[in-house]
Scaffold this active site. Structure first.
Site, PDB file in Angstrom:
ATOM      1  N   LYS A 166      96.852  29.951  48.729  1.00  0.00           N
ATOM      2  CA  LYS A 166      97.539  28.972  49.568  1.00  0.00           C
ATOM      3  C   LYS A 166      98.979  29.450  49.762  1.00  0.00           C
ATOM      4  O   LYS A 166      99.462  30.228  48.962  1.00  0.00           O
ATOM      5  CB  LYS A 166      97.542  27.596  48.886  1.00  0.00           C
ATOM      6  CG  LYS A 166      96.187  27.106  48.388  1.00  0.00           C
ATOM      7  CD  LYS A 166      95.397  26.445  49.481  1.00  0.00           C
ATOM      8  CE  LYS A 166      94.034  25.976  48.963  1.00  0.00           C
ATOM      9  NZ  LYS A 166      93.165  25.458  50.010  1.00  0.00           N
ATOM     10  N   HIS A 285      81.134  29.431  51.942  1.00  0.00           N
ATOM     11  CA  HIS A 285      81.892  28.184  52.017  1.00  0.00           C
ATOM     12  C   HIS A 285      81.155  27.218  52.932  1.00  0.00           C
ATOM     13  O   HIS A 285      80.537  27.640  53.898  1.00  0.00           O
ATOM     14  CB  HIS A 285      83.305  28.448  52.544  1.00  0.00           C
ATOM     15  CG  HIS A 285      84.208  27.261  52.369  1.00  0.00           C
ATOM     16  ND1 HIS A 285      84.184  26.187  53.223  1.00  0.00           N
ATOM     17  CD2 HIS A 285      85.130  26.966  51.418  1.00  0.00           C
ATOM     18  CE1 HIS A 285      85.067  25.279  52.803  1.00  0.00           C
ATOM     19  NE2 HIS A 285      85.648  25.727  51.714  1.00  0.00           N
TER      20      HIS A 285
END
Length: 466
Positions: A166, A285
């Site tokens: 991130k 994902h």
């Protein structure tokens, strides 16, 4: 007289067959049906069977050219849902020949392609599918599976640790690679591209792949452990996706990643085949899953999407945390975690498993717990998911007050402490906090992490209840 009776007739005359004995080769489906007021449940169940197999709204002349008995879907049982008014579970059996071999795409187009917009139904949800070995055997499944992955990574007897880099959008490739290096160097097994990191103006895919590979090799050399970074190969076309996977293979990295729902099952299956042929692990994902699976009475339950992924192919898949910021009730989550990992899963309605599922020799998939988890959750995660799992701490690594590498150290120390405590026979559920506290006495990194996240909770009622 013509040997053909035109007109519209009730579906239940043809498609509701309560005496039907299901065959070992049938694909069985459990639908949660909410009929419109005034539509009897048998008619609603039969309508689902018809519209998702051979039926159409009126009798057609060409019905005479085929054998409906051989090809039609059949609603063979209906039961009311306890505690819900006018809601039923309709069980439908589909003959195997309705489906193309090795195509999850075709399976879904048939079973859920049309019928969900059907007017006689207020809402419809596919709760579970029983995939017979006769069909699952036509799929390659996961590129490698759990055991092969452990052997490639040389990591045994504990869950694997990961971290999503991130901020997920906006870093340059070099700074991104730096974050990857710090996390891996600190003690994580994997770092991960976020699902929406593909190839954007601020960071093109090839630059990211190069810097991440450099980070990986540097961390490997310094720690003596095998490291991986999930390079997201998801792209706008299948050709571009494979091109990215090829480049990852040329760099010699161990694993790539794909968003299987937004990318689509056809693309995903192609990538899974490429990964097996070329020795790449495949991390999956589930971006977009909640659009499909979050409504309780309409859509598709995630356990079906999880089974579909095991057939299409993937070595890891995100499957909720039970304890973090995203949806997932414990028993139901553990139900589909077992469906991902085990060879044989018994029917168990308390865990949402409507059918006994026998995967025979299809490799298993590692469940990935990710989303709002941190060091205090480690005992619960170790207890709930066991060794065959990947625990991913994005903010829970990068949010450490001293930086990324100490964040990774804190997670690794917490994990090793939990595994050791469990192996010594301690009760993680009861003594979890104590175990983490003890470990933090000799790990300043863990102590700092414990201090930062001692109050964080995401407490809302789960929607995914039975």
């Amino acid at each position: 007289s013509v040997g053909f009776k035109a007109g519209v007739k009730d579906y239940k005359l043809t498609y509701y067959t309560p005496d039907y004995e299901t065959k070992d080769t049938d694909i069985l489906a459990a639908f949660r049906v909410t009929p419109q007021p005034g539509v009897p449940p048998e008619e609603a169940g039969a309508a689902v069977a018809a519209e998702s197999s051979t039926g159409t709204w009126t009798t057609v002349w060409t019905d005479g050219l085929t054998s409906l008995d051989r090809y039609k879907g059949r609603c063979y049982d209906i039961e009311p849902v306890a505690g819900e008014e006018n809601q039923y579970i309709a069980y439908v059996a589909y003959p195997l020949d309705l489906f193309e071999e090795g195509s999850v795409t075709n399976m879904f187009t048939s079973i859920v392609g049309n019928v969900f917009g059907f007017k006689a139904l207020r809402a419809l949800r596919l709760e579970d599918l029983r995939i017979p070995p006769a069909y699952s055997k036509t799929f390659q499944g996961p590129p490698h599976g759990i055991q092969v992955e452990r052997d490639k990574l040389n990591k045994y007897g504990r869950p694997l640790l990961g971290c999503t880099i991130k901020p997920k959008l906006g870093l340059s490739a070099k700074n991104y690679g730096r974050a990857v290096y710090e996390c891996l160097r600190g003690g994580l097994d994997f770092t991960k591209d976020d699902e929406n990191v593909n190839s954007q103006p601020f960071m093109r895919w090839r630059d990211r792949f190069l810097f991440c590979a450099e980070a990986l090799y540097k961390a490997q050399a310094e720690t003596g452990e095998i490291k991986g970074h999930y390079l997201n190969a998801t792209a706008g076309t299948c050709e571009e996706m494979i091109k990215r996977a090829v480049f990852a293979r040329e760099l010699g990295v161990p694993i790539v990643m794909h968003d299987y729902l937004t990318g689509g099952f056809t693309a995903n299956t192609s990538l899974a085949h490429y990964c097996r042929d070329n020795g790449l692990l495949l991390h999956i994902h589930r971006a977009m899953h909640a659009v499909i699976d979050r409504q309780k009475n309409h859509g598709i339950h995630f356990r079906v999407l999880a089974k579909a992924l095991r057939m299409s192919g993937g070595d890891h898949i995100h499957s909720g945390t039970v304890v973090g910021k995203l949806e997932g009730e414990r028993d139901i989550t553990l139900g589909f975690v077992d469906l991902l990992r085990d060879d044989f899963i018994e029917k168990d309605r308390s865990r949402g498993i409507y059918f006994t599922q026998d995967w025979v020799s299809l490799p298993g998939v590692l469940p990935v717990a990710s989303g709002g988890i941190h060091v205090w959750h480690m005992p619960a995660l170790t207890e709930i998911f066991g060794d065959d799992s990947v625990l991913q701490f994005g903010g829970g690594t990068l949010g450490h007050p001293w930086g990324n590498a100490p964040g990774a150290v804190a997670n690794r120390v917490a994990l090793e402490a939990c595994v050791q405590a469990r192996n010594e026979g301690r009760d993680l559920a009861r003594e979890g906090n104590e175990i983490i506290r003890e470990a933090s006495k000799w790990s300043p990194e863990l102590a700092a992490a414990c201090e930062v996240w001692k109050e964080i909770k995401f407490e809302f009622q789960a929607m995914d209840t039975l």
